[in-house]
Design a protein around this motif. Structure first.
Motif, PDB file in Angstrom:
ATOM      1  N   THR A 161       0.841  -1.205   0.000  1.00 40.69           N
ATOM      2  CA  THR A 161       0.000   0.000   0.000  1.00 40.69           C
ATOM      3  C   THR A 161       0.873   1.251   0.000  1.00 40.69           C
ATOM      4  O   THR A 161       0.619   2.202  -0.750  1.00 40.69           O
ATOM      5  CB  THR A 161      -0.935  -0.008   1.217  1.00 40.69           C
ATOM      6  OG1 THR A 161      -1.721  -1.208   1.202  1.00 40.69           O
ATOM      7  CG2 THR A 161      -1.863   1.189   1.198  1.00 40.69           C
ATOM      8  N   ARG A 162       1.905   1.261   0.835  1.00 41.14           N
ATOM      9  CA  ARG A 162       2.834   2.401   0.865  1.00 41.14           C
ATOM     10  C   ARG A 162       3.593   2.498  -0.455  1.00 41.14           C
ATOM     11  O   ARG A 162       3.818   3.606  -0.976  1.00 41.14           O
ATOM     12  CB  ARG A 162       3.806   2.253   2.028  1.00 41.14           C
ATOM     13  CG  ARG A 162       4.967   3.264   2.040  1.00 41.14           C
ATOM     14  CD  ARG A 162       4.467   4.705   2.147  1.00 41.14           C
ATOM     15  NE  ARG A 162       5.534   5.653   1.920  1.00 41.14           N
ATOM     16  CZ  ARG A 162       6.274   6.198   2.890  1.00 41.14           C
ATOM     17  NH1 ARG A 162       6.069   5.850   4.164  1.00 41.14           N
ATOM     18  NH2 ARG A 162       7.201   7.076   2.614  1.00 41.14           N
ATOM     19  N   LEU A 163       3.971   1.370  -1.021  1.00 45.81           N
ATOM     20  CA  LEU A 163       4.683   1.386  -2.300  1.00 45.81           C
ATOM     21  C   LEU A 163       3.819   2.009  -3.388  1.00 45.81           C
ATOM     22  O   LEU A 163       4.305   2.828  -4.187  1.00 45.81           O
ATOM     23  CB  LEU A 163       5.080  -0.032  -2.697  1.00 45.81           C
ATOM     24  CG  LEU A 163       5.770  -0.192  -4.050  1.00 45.81           C
ATOM     25  CD1 LEU A 163       7.049   0.621  -4.116  1.00 45.81           C
ATOM     26  CD2 LEU A 163       6.050  -1.669  -4.336  1.00 45.81           C
ATOM     27  N   LEU A 164       2.539   1.657  -3.413  1.00 40.94           N
ATOM     28  CA  LEU A 164       1.640   2.245  -4.409  1.00 40.94           C
ATOM     29  C   LEU A 164       1.483   3.736  -4.173  1.00 40.94           C
ATOM     30  O   LEU A 164       1.485   4.532  -5.123  1.00 40.94           O
ATOM     31  CB  LEU A 164       0.287   1.543  -4.365  1.00 40.94           C
ATOM     32  CG  LEU A 164      -0.774   2.074  -5.333  1.00 40.94           C
ATOM     33  CD1 LEU A 164      -0.291   2.019  -6.776  1.00 40.94           C
ATOM     34  CD2 LEU A 164      -2.081   1.285  -5.172  1.00 40.94           C
ATOM     35  N   ALA A 165       1.349   4.144  -2.917  1.00 46.02           N
ATOM     36  CA  ALA A 165       1.236   5.572  -2.602  1.00 46.02           C
ATOM     37  C   ALA A 165       2.465   6.333  -3.091  1.00 46.02           C
ATOM     38  O   ALA A 165       2.353   7.424  -3.667  1.00 46.02           O
ATOM     39  CB  ALA A 165       1.053   5.766  -1.098  1.00 46.02           C
ATOM     40  N   ASP A 166       3.645   5.757  -2.878  1.00 44.51           N
ATOM     41  CA  ASP A 166       4.882   6.418  -3.312  1.00 44.51           C
ATOM     42  C   ASP A 166       4.941   6.545  -4.830  1.00 44.51           C
ATOM     43  O   ASP A 166       5.354   7.584  -5.360  1.00 44.51           O
ATOM     44  CB  ASP A 166       6.088   5.629  -2.811  1.00 44.51           C
ATOM     45  CG  ASP A 166       6.318   5.778  -1.321  1.00 44.51           C
ATOM     46  OD1 ASP A 166       5.809   6.745  -0.730  1.00 44.51           O
ATOM     47  OD2 ASP A 166       7.010   4.913  -0.745  1.00 44.51           O
ATOM     48  N   ALA A 173      -6.214   1.370  -4.111  1.00 40.89           N
ATOM     49  CA  ALA A 173      -6.318   0.278  -3.145  1.00 40.89           C
ATOM     50  C   ALA A 173      -5.431  -0.874  -3.570  1.00 40.89           C
ATOM     51  O   ALA A 173      -5.104  -1.040  -4.752  1.00 40.89           O
ATOM     52  CB  ALA A 173      -7.768  -0.187  -3.011  1.00 40.89           C
ATOM     53  N   THR A 174      -5.055  -1.690  -2.593  1.00 39.23           N
ATOM     54  CA  THR A 174      -4.276  -2.896  -2.856  1.00 39.23           C
ATOM     55  C   THR A 174      -5.007  -4.092  -2.271  1.00 39.23           C
ATOM     56  O   THR A 174      -5.717  -3.979  -1.270  1.00 39.23           O
ATOM     57  CB  THR A 174      -2.878  -2.806  -2.219  1.00 39.23           C
ATOM     58  OG1 THR A 174      -3.017  -2.598  -0.797  1.00 39.23           O
ATOM     59  CG2 THR A 174      -2.076  -1.669  -2.817  1.00 39.23           C
ATOM     60  N   TYR A 182      -6.358   0.160  -8.691  1.00 33.14           N
ATOM     61  CA  TYR A 182      -6.386  -1.011  -7.827  1.00 33.14           C
ATOM     62  C   TYR A 182      -5.236  -1.927  -8.233  1.00 33.14           C
ATOM     63  O   TYR A 182      -5.020  -2.174  -9.425  1.00 33.14           O
ATOM     64  CB  TYR A 182      -7.712  -1.766  -7.955  1.00 33.14           C
ATOM     65  CG  TYR A 182      -7.748  -3.030  -7.114  1.00 33.14           C
ATOM     66  CD1 TYR A 182      -8.074  -2.968  -5.765  1.00 33.14           C
ATOM     67  CD2 TYR A 182      -7.412  -4.261  -7.665  1.00 33.14           C
ATOM     68  CE1 TYR A 182      -8.078  -4.101  -4.978  1.00 33.14           C
ATOM     69  CE2 TYR A 182      -7.410  -5.407  -6.877  1.00 33.14           C
ATOM     70  CZ  TYR A 182      -7.744  -5.323  -5.543  1.00 33.14           C
ATOM     71  OH  TYR A 182      -7.742  -6.450  -4.760  1.00 33.14           O
ATOM     72  N   VAL A 183      -4.514  -2.440  -7.244  1.00 31.38           N
ATOM     73  CA  VAL A 183      -3.372  -3.302  -7.519  1.00 31.38           C
ATOM     74  C   VAL A 183      -3.526  -4.617  -6.769  1.00 31.38           C
ATOM     75  O   VAL A 183      -3.527  -4.639  -5.529  1.00 31.38           O
ATOM     76  CB  VAL A 183      -2.039  -2.631  -7.121  1.00 31.38           C
ATOM     77  CG1 VAL A 183      -0.875  -3.538  -7.467  1.00 31.38           C
ATOM     78  CG2 VAL A 183      -1.888  -1.289  -7.822  1.00 31.38           C
ATOM     79  N   ASP A 224      -0.437  -7.880 -10.167  1.00 30.54           N
ATOM     80  CA  ASP A 224      -0.271  -6.688 -10.997  1.00 30.54           C
ATOM     81  C   ASP A 224       1.132  -6.105 -10.921  1.00 30.54           C
ATOM     82  O   ASP A 224       1.558  -5.394 -11.835  1.00 30.54           O
ATOM     83  CB  ASP A 224      -1.268  -5.601 -10.600  1.00 30.54           C
ATOM     84  CG  ASP A 224      -2.691  -5.945 -11.001  1.00 30.54           C
ATOM     85  OD1 ASP A 224      -2.858  -6.651 -12.004  1.00 30.54           O
ATOM     86  OD2 ASP A 224      -3.620  -5.506 -10.311  1.00 30.54           O
ATOM     87  N   TRP A 225       1.845  -6.372  -9.825  1.00 34.69           N
ATOM     88  CA  TRP A 225       3.191  -5.819  -9.697  1.00 34.69           C
ATOM     89  C   TRP A 225       4.092  -6.429 -10.769  1.00 34.69           C
ATOM     90  O   TRP A 225       4.298  -7.629 -10.822  1.00 34.69           O
ATOM     91  CB  TRP A 225       3.765  -6.088  -8.314  1.00 34.69           C
ATOM     92  CG  TRP A 225       2.982  -5.434  -7.226  1.00 34.69           C
ATOM     93  CD1 TRP A 225       2.126  -6.039  -6.357  1.00 34.69           C
ATOM     94  CD2 TRP A 225       2.982  -4.047  -6.889  1.00 34.69           C
ATOM     95  NE1 TRP A 225       1.579  -5.111  -5.501  1.00 34.69           N
ATOM     96  CE2 TRP A 225       2.086  -3.878  -5.794  1.00 34.69           C
ATOM     97  CE3 TRP A 225       3.633  -2.926  -7.398  1.00 34.69           C
ATOM     98  CZ2 TRP A 225       1.845  -2.644  -5.210  1.00 34.69           C
ATOM     99  CZ3 TRP A 225       3.398  -1.694  -6.813  1.00 34.69           C
ATOM    100  CH2 TRP A 225       2.514  -1.556  -5.733  1.00 34.69           C
ATOM    101  N   GLY A 226       4.585  -5.606 -11.657  1.00 30.60           N
ATOM    102  CA  GLY A 226       5.455  -6.073 -12.727  1.00 30.60           C
ATOM    103  C   GLY A 226       4.726  -6.532 -13.973  1.00 30.60           C
ATOM    104  O   GLY A 226       5.367  -6.827 -14.982  1.00 30.60           O
ATOM    105  N   ALA A 227       3.378  -6.595 -13.927  1.00 30.07           N
ATOM    106  CA  ALA A 227       2.623  -7.037 -15.106  1.00 30.07           C
ATOM    107  C   ALA A 227       2.563  -5.913 -16.137  1.00 30.07           C
ATOM    108  O   ALA A 227       2.473  -4.738 -15.795  1.00 30.07           O
ATOM    109  CB  ALA A 227       1.216  -7.462 -14.700  1.00 30.07           C
ATOM    110  N   ARG A 228       2.558  -6.293 -17.412  1.00 31.64           N
ATOM    111  CA  ARG A 228       2.537  -5.306 -18.490  1.00 31.64           C
ATOM    112  C   ARG A 228       1.139  -5.076 -19.063  1.00 31.64           C
ATOM    113  O   ARG A 228       0.964  -4.247 -19.951  1.00 31.64           O
ATOM    114  CB  ARG A 228       3.465  -5.753 -19.613  1.00 31.64           C
ATOM    115  CG  ARG A 228       4.931  -5.842 -19.192  1.00 31.64           C
ATOM    116  CD  ARG A 228       5.806  -6.218 -20.364  1.00 31.64           C
ATOM    117  NE  ARG A 228       7.218  -6.258 -19.982  1.00 31.64           N
ATOM    118  CZ  ARG A 228       8.202  -6.558 -20.814  1.00 31.64           C
ATOM    119  NH1 ARG A 228       7.921  -6.847 -22.091  1.00 31.64           N
ATOM    120  NH2 ARG A 228       9.443  -6.582 -20.403  1.00 31.64           N
TER     121      ARG A 228
END
Length: 206
Positions: free
Chosen positions: A16-21, A114-115, A146-147, A151-155
């Protein structure tokens, strides 16, 4: 300009913090290309959990919580990111925004995100987060992010943009509203939300 990102992540490190950043970085870069200097502040709600609970019981915020509320209400733009619990935003996230005066975010540009562990919870953006900030009369950008874990790293694919593209689109939309809005300390006209929505609708993102 002041951009405040509110992260309701509970772990360290937190997706969640990573997405915010990443969202904050996108907004700052977009505004930077327009010649705006942007100060970014991230508020970690997990550090305020006890203060939030005490405020709900006593009605009086501790100094750190009062600062966080002031930072959100005084910002030129807000990014609000929550993990998904039981198909909705987290209790800590909701409790924090319950402490903000209902009129304090009127017309303020807000990006919601959101995550979660699975894509099945993606509608939380529309059935929970968007109505919450509509009640607070904020100007929520059209693209919410929304992640899910995958989704992390998906193209992305032929039908869905990858995460970096969605972050850029949402960040650009928030940057447009922040650049168009008077400084946060200035008194906003009554029809400001309508004017910002009209300007945003005229934009096209490739």
């Amino acid at each position: 300009m002041k951009l405040v990102a509110v992260s309701a992540g509970l772990s360290t490190p937190s997706s969640t913090r990573l997405l915010a950043d990443r969202l904050a970085e996108s907004v700052r870069d977009d505004l930077g290309t327009q010649g705006h200097e942007v100060e970014v502040e991230v508020i970690e709600l997990r550090e305020l959990a006890l203060a939030v609970a005490n405020n709900l019981v006593t009605g009086f915020p501790a100094s750190q919580l009062a600062y966080a509320i002031g930072a959100v209400t005084g910002a030129d733009g807000v990014i609000a990111v929550t993990p998904v619990f039981t198909a909705s935003y987290s209790g800590l996230f909701k409790s924090f925004f319950d402490l903000i005066d209902p009129a304090a975010l009127t017309g303020k540009p807000v990006l919601v995100a959101a995550t979660g562990g699975t894509a099945r919870h993606s509608l939380v953006l529309e059935h929970a987060l968007r109505p919450l900030f509509a009640y607070l009369r904020a100007a929520v950008v059209p693209t919410a992010v929304y992640v899910a874990s995958e989704d992390w790293g998906a193209r992305g694919d032929a039908y869905t943009d990858g995460l970096p593209a969605r972050i850029r689109r949402a960040g650009a939309e928030l940057a447009v509203l922040m650049a168009a809005r008077p400084p946060a300390e200035a008194e906003a006209p009554e029809d400001e939300v309508t004017a910002l929505e009209r300007q945003l609708s005229d934009l096209r993102f490739d």
